[in-house]
Design an enzyme around this catalytic site. Sequence first.
Site, PDB file in Angstrom:
ATOM      1  N   GLN A 132     -13.889  49.909  64.370  1.00 14.01           N
ATOM      2  CA  GLN A 132     -12.609  49.934  63.651  1.00 14.01           C
ATOM      3  C   GLN A 132     -12.264  51.359  63.221  1.00 14.01           C
ATOM      4  O   GLN A 132     -11.152  51.842  63.446  1.00 14.01           O
ATOM      5  CB  GLN A 132     -12.693  49.020  62.415  1.00 14.01           C
ATOM      6  CG  GLN A 132     -11.431  49.033  61.557  1.00 14.01           C
ATOM      7  CD  GLN A 132     -10.234  48.417  62.253  1.00 14.01           C
ATOM      8  OE1 GLN A 132     -10.349  47.330  62.798  1.00 14.01           O
ATOM      9  NE2 GLN A 132      -9.095  49.086  62.248  1.00 14.01           N
TER      10      GLN A 132
ATOM     11  N   ARG B  29     -21.308  40.928  66.393  1.00 16.82           N
ATOM     12  CA  ARG B  29     -20.742  40.809  65.043  1.00 16.82           C
ATOM     13  C   ARG B  29     -21.666  39.891  64.250  1.00 16.82           C
ATOM     14  O   ARG B  29     -21.729  38.687  64.522  1.00 16.82           O
ATOM     15  CB  ARG B  29     -19.317  40.245  65.108  1.00 16.82           C
ATOM     16  CG  ARG B  29     -18.779  39.874  63.749  1.00 16.82           C
ATOM     17  CD  ARG B  29     -17.288  39.650  63.747  1.00 16.82           C
ATOM     18  NE  ARG B  29     -16.576  40.900  63.905  1.00 16.82           N
ATOM     19  CZ  ARG B  29     -15.277  41.064  63.655  1.00 16.82           C
ATOM     20  NH1 ARG B  29     -14.555  40.051  63.249  1.00 16.82           N
ATOM     21  NH2 ARG B  29     -14.706  42.228  63.821  1.00 16.82           N
TER      22      ARG B  29
ATOM     23  N   CYS C 102      -7.304  47.289  58.258  1.00 15.42           N
ATOM     24  CA  CYS C 102      -8.007  46.901  59.489  1.00 15.42           C
ATOM     25  C   CYS C 102      -7.571  45.523  59.983  1.00 15.42           C
ATOM     26  O   CYS C 102      -7.799  45.196  61.150  1.00 15.42           O
ATOM     27  CB  CYS C 102      -9.505  46.927  59.240  1.00 15.42           C
ATOM     28  SG  CYS C 102     -10.002  45.880  57.858  1.00 15.42           S
TER      29      CYS C 102
ATOM     30  N   ARG D 172      -7.683  49.734  68.979  1.00 11.98           N
ATOM     31  CA  ARG D 172      -9.025  49.165  69.159  1.00 11.98           C
ATOM     32  C   ARG D 172      -9.342  49.063  70.660  1.00 11.98           C
ATOM     33  O   ARG D 172     -10.450  49.340  71.092  1.00 11.98           O
ATOM     34  CB  ARG D 172      -9.110  47.776  68.510  1.00 11.98           C
ATOM     35  CG  ARG D 172      -9.003  47.759  66.991  1.00 11.98           C
ATOM     36  CD  ARG D 172     -10.215  48.371  66.341  1.00 11.98           C
ATOM     37  NE  ARG D 172     -11.431  47.708  66.768  1.00 11.98           N
ATOM     38  CZ  ARG D 172     -11.900  46.562  66.260  1.00 11.98           C
ATOM     39  NH1 ARG D 172     -11.278  45.995  65.257  1.00 11.98           N
ATOM     40  NH2 ARG D 172     -13.021  46.019  66.722  1.00 11.98           N
TER      41      ARG D 172
ATOM     42  N   HIS E  39     -18.481  48.947  60.115  1.00  8.10           N
ATOM     43  CA  HIS E  39     -17.567  48.520  61.180  1.00  8.10           C
ATOM     44  C   HIS E  39     -17.105  49.766  61.952  1.00  8.10           C
ATOM     45  O   HIS E  39     -15.941  50.170  61.856  1.00  8.10           O
ATOM     46  CB  HIS E  39     -16.383  47.796  60.536  1.00  8.10           C
ATOM     47  CG  HIS E  39     -15.551  46.998  61.498  1.00  8.10           C
ATOM     48  ND1 HIS E  39     -15.899  46.784  62.810  1.00  8.10           N
ATOM     49  CD2 HIS E  39     -14.358  46.348  61.311  1.00  8.10           C
ATOM     50  CE1 HIS E  39     -14.967  46.048  63.396  1.00  8.10           C
ATOM     51  NE2 HIS E  39     -14.027  45.767  62.514  1.00  8.10           N
TER      52      HIS E  39
ATOM     53  N   ASP F  86      -8.228  46.878  52.398  1.00  8.17           N
ATOM     54  CA  ASP F  86      -8.885  45.831  53.182  1.00  8.17           C
ATOM     55  C   ASP F  86      -8.838  44.549  52.342  1.00  8.17           C
ATOM     56  O   ASP F  86      -8.561  44.591  51.134  1.00  8.17           O
ATOM     57  CB  ASP F  86     -10.339  46.265  53.475  1.00  8.17           C
ATOM     58  CG  ASP F  86     -11.072  45.318  54.426  1.00  8.17           C
ATOM     59  OD1 ASP F  86     -10.424  44.434  55.015  1.00  8.17           O
ATOM     60  OD2 ASP F  86     -12.300  45.471  54.568  1.00  8.17           O
TER      61      ASP F  86
HETATM   62  N1  NVA Z   1     -14.116  43.874  55.471  1.00  4.91           N
HETATM   63  C1  NVA Z   1     -13.630  42.881  56.395  1.00  4.91           C
HETATM   64  C2  NVA Z   1     -13.246  43.519  57.686  1.00  4.91           C
HETATM   65  C3  NVA Z   1     -12.649  42.560  58.695  1.00  4.91           C
HETATM   66  C4  NVA Z   1     -12.293  43.206  60.014  1.00  4.91           C
HETATM   67  C5  NVA Z   1     -14.682  41.813  56.589  1.00  4.91           C
HETATM   68  O1  NVA Z   1     -15.861  42.139  56.705  1.00  4.91           O
HETATM   69  O2  NVA Z   1     -14.324  40.644  56.616  1.00  4.91           O
END
Ligand code: NVA
Length: 286
Positions: free
Chosen positions: A130, A100, A245, A273, A127, A208
């Site tokens: 997800q 990440r 998400c 997930r 992502h 989101d």
């Molecule tokens: N768009 C959000 C997704 C988190 C799972 C982020 O990047 O923080």
Amino acid sequence: MKHLLSIKDFSKEEILDFISLAEKIKRKPKKFSKKLLGKTLLMLFAKPSLRTHLSFDIAMYQLGGHAIFYDLSHSVLGEKESIKDFSKVTSRYVNVIMARLYEHKQLEELAKYSLIPVINALTNFSHPCQILGDLLTIKEHFGKLDGIKLTFIGDADNNITTSLIYACPKVGIKLNIVCPKELKTKISGRYSLSFSSKDAKGDIVYTDTWYSYHVPKSQYAKRKNLLKPFQVNKKLLGKAKFMHCLPASRNEEVTDEVIDSKQSLVYDQAENRLHIEKAILLKLLK
Ligand code: NVA
């Protein structure tokens, strides 16, 4: 050897294969309990995580393998230690890496020098884990993917939107994006675009956070103003199912009433997930 950096690199058949394996694993998890015996996953995190961290760790444990958590927030990766050396060294210790990171380019560089599969556990750009899990959730609730109408509403210049743009048309989901003009996606693809929340219709409404991890705090107030008219409330949702998400800022992008309603699929998304990541690990380590 294949990496999972973006859904863009996967065919319809490969996407459907991940989903059907995840369905099998979800039905009979014990059958897969020794599949990754002796294998190790290295989990690299430059940003916070709840679902990704726990689900990957538990996935490895339940497949008979082992996971190592490595916090990058105080590491010298990309500074004192080059990504190239980091990748070549870790490739000799473990069997698979998930990362990440902030910049997608860093992930691509990690993968370029890696001798083992690399999985994108979220970058500013995309992502994929997800969205693959979300496809499993949609299939479970609607019995199909083809022909489903999904509206993404909110900050459309983010990783979730990008992954939806790459995934939805491949599996026959009609994607509609509703957002402020200032926060529209920069990715071209097969979707319809609207700047009015009145157009947030379909079988599913997905949103989101307005403040993704990479967004600086200095932009929060401006974003809040821009995105307020795009909040998912009961009236906007109508009879559609709700997806997110997580993490959610309750009563900002979504009201309590919606996220806690029977129409909300958010906890199924979170659970799935685990199942999809088991499928991803098994396919990439095959
Ligand atoms: N768009 C959000 C997704 C988190 C799972 C982020 O990047 O923080």
